[in-house]
Design a protein around this motif. Structure first.
Motif, PDB file in Angstrom:
ATOM      1  N   ALA A 391       0.841  -1.205   0.000  1.00  0.00           N
ATOM      2  CA  ALA A 391       0.000   0.000   0.000  1.00  0.00           C
ATOM      3  C   ALA A 391       0.865   1.240   0.000  1.00  0.00           C
ATOM      4  N   LYS A 392       0.360   2.270  -0.651  1.00  0.00           N
ATOM      5  CA  LYS A 392       1.035   3.579  -0.669  1.00  0.00           C
ATOM      6  C   LYS A 392       0.094   4.569  -0.002  1.00  0.00           C
ATOM      7  N   ALA A 393       0.650   5.458   0.840  1.00  0.00           N
ATOM      8  CA  ALA A 393      -0.169   6.449   1.539  1.00  0.00           C
ATOM      9  C   ALA A 393       0.720   7.594   2.012  1.00  0.00           C
ATOM     10  N   PRO A 394       0.109   8.736   2.352  1.00  0.00           N
ATOM     11  CA  PRO A 394       0.911   9.891   2.764  1.00  0.00           C
ATOM     12  C   PRO A 394       1.738   9.649   4.026  1.00  0.00           C
ATOM     13  N   THR A 395       1.302   8.792   4.930  1.00  0.00           N
ATOM     14  CA  THR A 395       2.090   8.503   6.130  1.00  0.00           C
ATOM     15  C   THR A 395       2.279   7.000   6.242  1.00  0.00           C
ATOM     16  N   VAL A 396       3.293   6.600   7.023  1.00  0.00           N
ATOM     17  CA  VAL A 396       3.532   5.165   7.186  1.00  0.00           C
ATOM     18  C   VAL A 396       2.372   4.524   7.952  1.00  0.00           C
ATOM     19  N   ALA A 397       1.780   5.280   8.893  1.00  0.00           N
ATOM     20  CA  ALA A 397       0.649   4.718   9.658  1.00  0.00           C
ATOM     21  C   ALA A 397      -0.527   4.428   8.727  1.00  0.00           C
ATOM     22  N   GLU A 398      -0.777   5.351   7.797  1.00  0.00           N
ATOM     23  CA  GLU A 398      -1.886   5.159   6.857  1.00  0.00           C
ATOM     24  C   GLU A 398      -1.565   4.017   5.867  1.00  0.00           C
ATOM     25  N   ALA A 399      -0.318   3.941   5.440  1.00  0.00           N
ATOM     26  CA  ALA A 399       0.063   2.851   4.535  1.00  0.00           C
ATOM     27  C   ALA A 399      -0.127   1.509   5.240  1.00  0.00           C
ATOM     28  N   GLN A 400       0.239   1.461   6.514  1.00  0.00           N
ATOM     29  CA  GLN A 400       0.061   0.232   7.289  1.00  0.00           C
ATOM     30  C   GLN A 400      -1.414  -0.136   7.385  1.00  0.00           C
ATOM     31  N   LYS A 401      -2.238   0.876   7.658  1.00  0.00           N
ATOM     32  CA  LYS A 401      -3.683   0.619   7.793  1.00  0.00           C
ATOM     33  C   LYS A 401      -4.257   0.070   6.480  1.00  0.00           C
ATOM     34  N   ARG A 402      -3.878   0.705   5.380  1.00  0.00           N
ATOM     35  CA  ARG A 402      -4.399   0.264   4.081  1.00  0.00           C
ATOM     36  C   ARG A 402      -3.922  -1.151   3.731  1.00  0.00           C
ATOM     37  N   ALA A 403      -2.648  -1.420   4.001  1.00  0.00           N
ATOM     38  CA  ALA A 403      -2.122  -2.752   3.660  1.00  0.00           C
ATOM     39  C   ALA A 403      -2.898  -3.822   4.430  1.00  0.00           C
ATOM     40  N   TYR A 404      -3.172  -3.578   5.717  1.00  0.00           N
ATOM     41  CA  TYR A 404      -3.915  -4.594   6.486  1.00  0.00           C
ATOM     42  C   TYR A 404      -5.387  -4.667   6.069  1.00  0.00           C
ATOM     43  N   GLN A 405      -5.927  -3.548   5.566  1.00  0.00           N
ATOM     44  CA  GLN A 405      -7.280  -3.646   4.979  1.00  0.00           C
ATOM     45  C   GLN A 405      -7.255  -4.576   3.769  1.00  0.00           C
ATOM     46  N   GLY A 406      -6.176  -4.474   2.987  1.00  0.00           N
ATOM     47  CA  GLY A 406      -6.013  -5.369   1.838  1.00  0.00           C
ATOM     48  C   GLY A 406      -5.889  -6.821   2.281  1.00  0.00           C
ATOM     49  N   VAL A 407      -5.073  -7.045   3.321  1.00  0.00           N
ATOM     50  CA  VAL A 407      -4.907  -8.401   3.858  1.00  0.00           C
ATOM     51  C   VAL A 407      -6.265  -8.961   4.290  1.00  0.00           C
ATOM     52  N   ASP A 408      -7.029  -8.133   4.999  1.00  0.00           N
ATOM     53  CA  ASP A 408      -8.307  -8.623   5.548  1.00  0.00           C
ATOM     54  C   ASP A 408      -9.364  -8.840   4.459  1.00  0.00           C
ATOM     55  N   ALA A 409      -9.152  -8.231   3.307  1.00  0.00           N
ATOM     56  CA  ALA A 409     -10.097  -8.443   2.200  1.00  0.00           C
ATOM     57  C   ALA A 409      -9.827  -9.756   1.469  1.00  0.00           C
ATOM     58  N   LEU A 410      -8.653 -10.324   1.702  1.00  0.00           N
ATOM     59  CA  LEU A 410      -8.329 -11.606   1.050  1.00  0.00           C
ATOM     60  C   LEU A 410      -8.962 -12.759   1.823  1.00  0.00           C
ATOM     61  N   ASP A 411      -9.218 -13.831   1.097  1.00  0.00           N
ATOM     62  CA  ASP A 411      -9.845 -15.002   1.703  1.00  0.00           C
ATOM     63  C   ASP A 411      -8.873 -16.168   1.518  1.00  0.00           C
ATOM     64  N   TRP A 412      -8.042 -16.401   2.548  1.00  0.00           N
ATOM     65  CA  TRP A 412      -7.044 -17.468   2.471  1.00  0.00           C
ATOM     66  C   TRP A 412      -6.823 -18.065   3.860  1.00  0.00           C
ATOM     67  N   PRO A 413      -7.646 -19.023   4.229  1.00  0.00           N
ATOM     68  CA  PRO A 413      -7.569 -19.595   5.588  1.00  0.00           C
ATOM     69  C   PRO A 413      -6.225 -20.259   5.878  1.00  0.00           C
ATOM     70  N   ASP A 414      -5.464 -20.630   4.848  1.00  0.00           N
ATOM     71  CA  ASP A 414      -4.203 -21.340   5.078  1.00  0.00           C
ATOM     72  C   ASP A 414      -2.999 -20.415   5.131  1.00  0.00           C
ATOM     73  N   GLY A 415      -3.245 -19.106   5.123  1.00  0.00           N
ATOM     74  CA  GLY A 415      -2.139 -18.153   5.149  1.00  0.00           C
ATOM     75  C   GLY A 415      -2.090 -17.379   6.461  1.00  0.00           C
ATOM     76  N   PHE A 416      -0.953 -16.716   6.695  1.00  0.00           N
ATOM     77  CA  PHE A 416      -0.826 -15.853   7.879  1.00  0.00           C
ATOM     78  C   PHE A 416       0.117 -14.708   7.529  1.00  0.00           C
ATOM     79  N   CYS A 417       0.104 -13.682   8.375  1.00  0.00           N
ATOM     80  CA  CYS A 417       1.066 -12.584   8.203  1.00  0.00           C
ATOM     81  C   CYS A 417       1.400 -12.014   9.565  1.00  0.00           C
ATOM     82  N   ARG A 418       2.482 -11.233   9.626  1.00  0.00           N
ATOM     83  CA  ARG A 418       2.749 -10.441  10.825  1.00  0.00           C
ATOM     84  C   ARG A 418       1.762  -9.289  10.855  1.00  0.00           C
ATOM     85  N   ARG A 419       1.388  -8.868  12.045  1.00  0.00           N
ATOM     86  CA  ARG A 419       0.404  -7.786  12.182  1.00  0.00           C
ATOM     87  C   ARG A 419       1.066  -6.457  12.536  1.00  0.00           C
TER      88      ARG A 419
END
Ligand code: AMP
Ligand code: GLY
Length: 428
Positions: A391-419
């Protein structure tokens, strides 16, 4: 132009994604590619280390420019073989790729040309290596000399751990030929950052900084991986420090390699430790060089690059970097890696992933594929590190938020990520 990208990871997806946007690119191939790369390039079923088949493909298809992603084919001489038949390629020759292929060679170059790095010794003899440990004490770092898929480095907290690492490499042969020699070096304390520069054999052009997250678990816990996430820029590398890294580390290395008759062309990836001197002033030192883009750092760099990536890579291959002026988005880009459960140990394969359209619809988000394949219209995981939600955003906090919104929109029960990707920069 007809362009061929070599590799199949998130790094290569990001490179293809950037290159296909170049007005210079007519046809883009990727060997072997993956399910995501297939959206932006024509995938060719040739392995990244099948050097002869790659050269044949490039010749038969009149490829104008080859971009090599991973270190393996570089160390095997892919660029040399392409150049020999008149096909232009981005990446160092085998002789220059030794900067990554042999840590002992790299340390000797740094010592010879006065580039700041940890004090070290090179050893093939077990007792000599252990004497060096006894003389210098712990903590101390033991490294297999050659390519060891990121597993060849032990940061030993005690002398016993260092002895065990030396035995593993030199006696038990855990890394095969790659561990027939070890580098034992001083432990450096500080904050780790990565810095990337394009090189054309004579001069270097700064790209950007990034910070990786190597441990598998939140809070930097658990075993090391190839990288669980990254962001760029890294605030720890201030403009002042970046200027010093160019002057004290990158430029002398490029000059030194040219003087050695091994001119370095391609991207120099400097792993740096920003320590402090007796007065508390920051001091950048070289931990390692890689001769390729980092993965997942590359995903964040490509997302921030405004200029034509292909034109810049061609200029590096042509010795024309002096004529290039790169422009960057001021925003931060942040990449969260999604891995298959079990990684970096044994992990499940061939599990279905859904939800790409929803994830890519999040503002500023692009999902890069790292270990996927298409099977009857479905996307299946094939590797340990499988996706890079960026994700790209004006601040790192916003980029982090957007990236995790992307993660949460995916449907992959067999995957994981750092939070917690980006925690240092978000906390600053
Ligand atoms: P390398 O592959 O050489 O970068 O080593 C892998 C990791 O080990 C680095 O990213 C650092 O976290 C750590 N490391 C390597 N060398 C040193 C050192 N001299 N002092 C402290 N940590 C190190
Ligand atoms: N992310 C670290 C590397 O590519 O080596």
């Amino acid at each position: 132009m007809k362009v061929l990208v070599v590799g199949s990871g998130g790094r290569e997806h990001a490179l293809c994604w950037a290159i296909q946007n170049s007005p210079l690119c007519d046809t883009l191939y990727c060997a072997p590619g993956n399910a995501g790369i297939a959206d932006v390039a024509e995938c060719v079923a040739i392995g990244a280390e099948d050097v002869d088949a790659l050269v044949r493909f490039a010749q038969d298809n009149a490829i104008d420019f080859v971009v090599v992603g991973p270190e393996g084919p570089l160390v095997l001489g892919l660029v040399d073989k392409l150049t020999a038949i008149g096909i232009k390629a981005f990446g160092p020759s085998a002789a220059a790729a030794e900067l990554e292929g042999s840590k002992g060679f790299m340390k000797d170059i740094l010592a010879k040309y006065g580039v700041p790095t940890a004090a070290y010794g090179r050893f093939r003899d077990v007792e000599a290596a252990k004497d060096f440990v006894r003389k210098n004490g712990a903590p101390i770092v033991v490294k297999a000399d050659g390519l060891a898929a990121g597993k060849g480095v032990t940061v030993a907290r005690t002398e016993e751990e260092a002895f065990a690492a030396i035995d593993e490499a030199l006696v038990e042969g855990r890394f095969g030929a790659a561990g027939a020699e070890v580098v034992v070096e001083e432990f450096l304390d500080g904050e780790e950052v990565s810095f990337f520069a394009l090189c054309d054999g004579e001069s270097a052009l700064p790209l950007a900084s990034a910070q990786d997250h190597k441990a598998v678990g939140d809070g930097d816990t658990g075993p090391n991986t190839g990288g669980m996430g990254a962001y760029s820029p890294a605030p720890a590398l201030t403009p002042d420090l970046q200027e010093r890294v160019m002057r004290e580390i990158v430029e002398p290395t490029v000059k030194g390699m040219a003087a050695e008759g091994r001119p370095f062309k391609g991207v120099l990836f400097a792993g740096l430790m920003i320590g402090t001197d007796a007065d508390g002033k920051p001091v950048p030192k070289t931990l390692e060089f890689n001769v390729r883009f980092g993965d997942p750092e590359c995903q964040t760099l490509m997302m921030r690059l405004k200029s034509d990536a292909l034109a810049a890579l061609i200029a590096a291959a042509d010795g024309q970097l002096k004529n290039i002026d790169l422009r960057w988005h001021d925003e931060t880009a942040l990449c969260v890696v999604m891995a298959a459960k079990g990684y970096p140990g044994d992990y499940v394969k061939n599990t279905e992933i859904k939800g790409f359209a929803a994830a890519n619809a999040v503002e500023g988000v692009t999902v890069f594929h790292a270990g996927t394949k298409l099977s009857e219209g479905r996307v299946l995981s094939t590797g340990g590190r499988v996706l890079g939600v960026t994700a790209k955003a004006p601040t790192v906090a916003e980029a982090q938020k957007r990236a995790y919104q992307g993660v949460d929109a995916l449907d992959w029960p067999d995957g994981f990520c750092r939070r917690d990707i980006g925690w240092r920069a978000v906390g600053r």
